[in-house]
Motif scaffolding. Structure first.
Motif: not given
Lengths: 232, 360
Positions: A126, A129-130, A132-133, B45, B47, B73-74, B78, B80
């Motif tokens: 997670e 992913s936040t 940017g992946a 986000a 999620l 999200p990607h 942002l 986090y």
């Protein structure tokens, strides 16, 4: 160097077995990782069914698996007859031995990899992913490096299993010296002829050595990767 | 840059229903655990996908349930900062920091990496792996990693909750710096009144999944209708200017003409600071006390008194320094004949104000 130790027929069986096991392991590894990931992380209709099919070779008698392979991938079989047209023959060929070995070893491989995927904290994915992946990038940069010890363990386990596969192999591709006679088939053959015990014993020792070496190597690699991941 | 959101979601135990805006600065989502704060942060986000909602960041729709838009999200760009850091264990600090930058548009790299590393004080950790970092060090790296992803909004979910008091005291000033320097809004989740008082430019007080009050921290913290953490954690916030440092270890503040005395602060004279005064550390007197050890005596007028089921009552007092809250007993309210409009004095011990209650 081994020429003095082993007769030509024995040497041939060892070489063939190594080739069969290596090809079986390498070729099935990407599929193994994919299936393990699907079973560990995705919920989809047919999840239980896929899990069952993957484990089938572990619980079916090997002869049954070999026979099913024969009627599917044999030259008369549904898939085999088609593959023959494009030049791929499994029946009574070393590639068939590799296919049988791969299928028999598949459940062990998937189990080991699946366990390691389940051990990866999905919160890390997670976090990736936040940052940017994409899902694929997360897998390549976070999941894959973290499950590497599990992949190595699964691959070595599969390799050892493939080296020793007997029932399905002999049923599917028979026991042709130089073509499909793997190490276990050769041991079996030597035990059937008078005076073959010495040859059989030499191959048994080789088997034990290869198995132990594989186990040792996997421990070593897994420990080294684990240390790298844990950080020091 | 501004974030606007509107969310609704049914959980088995409670209903989430919130809508508010997050402007530049620190917007603190404040409430007890289980009030839906983290759920909102996760929805921003990407999620968490709420039943219904619309989230717009800087003109771009991140999600809109009626138009079936949900950006993964990607693609939200942002940063986090998670409570547990979530550093990647197989990467060095340097690799962790660089991770977000790998996927961000290169020309938009807003932060100078070297400068940020210096600000966070992690130069000496660059080649270590997370397993060898302390909790505070991990959180510094996590902050850096989020900022270096060139985010359009920073989300911090209780980033100090896992740290001891001393580490909190080291990390909080970093967030104050980020608030003052970053051009992007920060959405900060916490249940600590001290963090609200120190960091917030806007407070969104949450209660059972609903927004109880939105406003500047001084107003929300001293609003007696809204006490998301209950009376024990209540306290008011006042803004003051550092007037002088005295030789006996006392710092004198000037809060709109009212002198306040605090234990020595590491702030320059003239600097504006925020001080949180916990309600249960405030004493009330009808006449101006004399020969008393407490240094802070502030005259004011009672605005409102609220008493609940228990023996306690909350009194809000209008003073020149701002609104003060005092937690006293109902018995004292009766004995002192306190009522709205009554003039009285609030007494606060200098040493009752902890360093974590003071920010800038």
């Amino acid at each position: 160097m081994f020429d003095g130790l082993l007769g030509p027929e024995e040497w041939q069986a060892v070489r063939l077995s190594l080739k069969v096991a290596l090809v079986a392991t390498v070729a099935s590894l990407p599929i193994g990782v994919f299936v393990a990931y699907a079973l560990a992380r995705w919920r989809f209709p047919g999840h239980q069914l896929l899990n069952g099919i993957v484990h089938l070779p572990l619980i079916l008698p090997p002869v049954v698996t070999g026979y099913l392979l024969l009627i599917t991938f044999g030259t008369q079989g549904a898939v085999g007859s088609f593959l023959k047209k494009i030049g791929i023959v499994f029946a009574f060929n070393w590639t068939g031995a590799a296919l049988a070995a791969a299928i028999m070893a598949f459940p062990l491989m998937v189990r080991a990899i699946r366990l390691s995927i389940e051990a990866v904290d999905s919160k890390l994915e997670e976090a990736g992913s936040t940052l940017g992946a994409s899902r694929r990038q997360v897998f390549a940069t976070i999941t894959l490096p973290l499950i590497l010890p599990g992949i190595v363990a699964g691959a070595i386990l599969a390799f050892a299993k493939a080296m020793g596969e007997f029932g399905a192999t002999i049923t599917f591709v028979s026991n042709i010296p130089g073509r499909t006679q793997t190490l276990p088939s050769a041991i079996y053959t030597f035990l059937q002829v008078p005076g073959g015990e010495a040859s059989a014993m030499r191959l048994v020792i080789i088997s034990v050595v290869i198995a132990l070496a594989a186990l040792f190597a996997s421990e070593l690699v897994a420990r080294r990767i684990a240390r790298r991941v844990a950080g020091s | 840059m501004t974030l606007a959101l509107e969310l609704r979601h049914s959980f088995p135990s409670f209903e989430l229903d919130a809508s508010f805006e997050v402007p530049k600065g620190v917007t603190v989502l404040f409430g007890r655990s289980g009030s839906g704060k983290t759920t909102i942060a996760n929805a921003v986000a990407g999620l968490f996908k709420p039943d219904f909602g619309r989230i717009v960041l800087d003109g771009q729709v991140l999600m809109d349930s009626t138009r079936r838009v949900f950006l993964p999200p990607h693609k939200r760009r942002l940063g986090y900062i998670f409570q547990e850091g979530r550093l990647f264990p197989h990467m060095t600090v340097r690799q962790n920091l660089a991770y977000g930058g790998r996927f961000a548009p290169r020309q938009e790299a807003v932060e100078n990496m070297e400068r940020l590393i210096g600000l966070l004080g992690i130069e000496h950790l660059m080649d270590r792996r997370p397993a060898l970092l302390s909790g505070g060090e991990k959180q510094r790296v996590a902050i850096g990693r989020a900022i270096l992803a060139s985010p359009r909004i920073v989300i911090a979910d209780e980033p100090l909750a896992a740290l001891d008091e001393q580490r909190k005291g080291e990390i909080l000033p970093l967030f104050e710096k980020l608030r003052d320097e970053l051009a992007v809004p920060i959405l900060y989740v916490t249940h600590s009144p001290a963090e609200v008082a120190r960091l917030a430019t806007t407070v969104v007080a949450m209660e059972h999944g609903k927004v109880a009050r939105v406003g500047p921290p001084a107003e929300v913290l001293s609003d007696m209708q809204v006490m998301p953490l209950g009376v024990r954690a209540a306290g008011s916030m006042i803004v003051a200017r550092v007037a002088a440092h005295h030789d006996d270890g006392i710092t004198e503040l000037d809060a709109n003409g009212v002198s306040l005395f605090l234990p020595r602060l590491d702030k320059r004279p003239g600097e504006n600071i925020r001080v949180r005064i916990p309600a249960q550390d405030v004493l009330l007197m009808r006449s101006r006390p004399e020969r008393i050890s407490a240094l802070n005596v502030i005259a004011g007028t009672v605005v409102e008194i609220r008493a609940g089921e228990g023996p306690g009552a909350m009194v809000s007092l209008k003073t020149d320094a701002g609104l003060l809250l005092a937690r006293v007993t109902k018995r004292s309210v009766a004995a002192l004949e306190l009522a709205p409009g009554v003039v009285c004095h609030a007494v606060v011990k200098t040493v009752a104000i902890a360093p974590e209650d003071v920010g800038h």
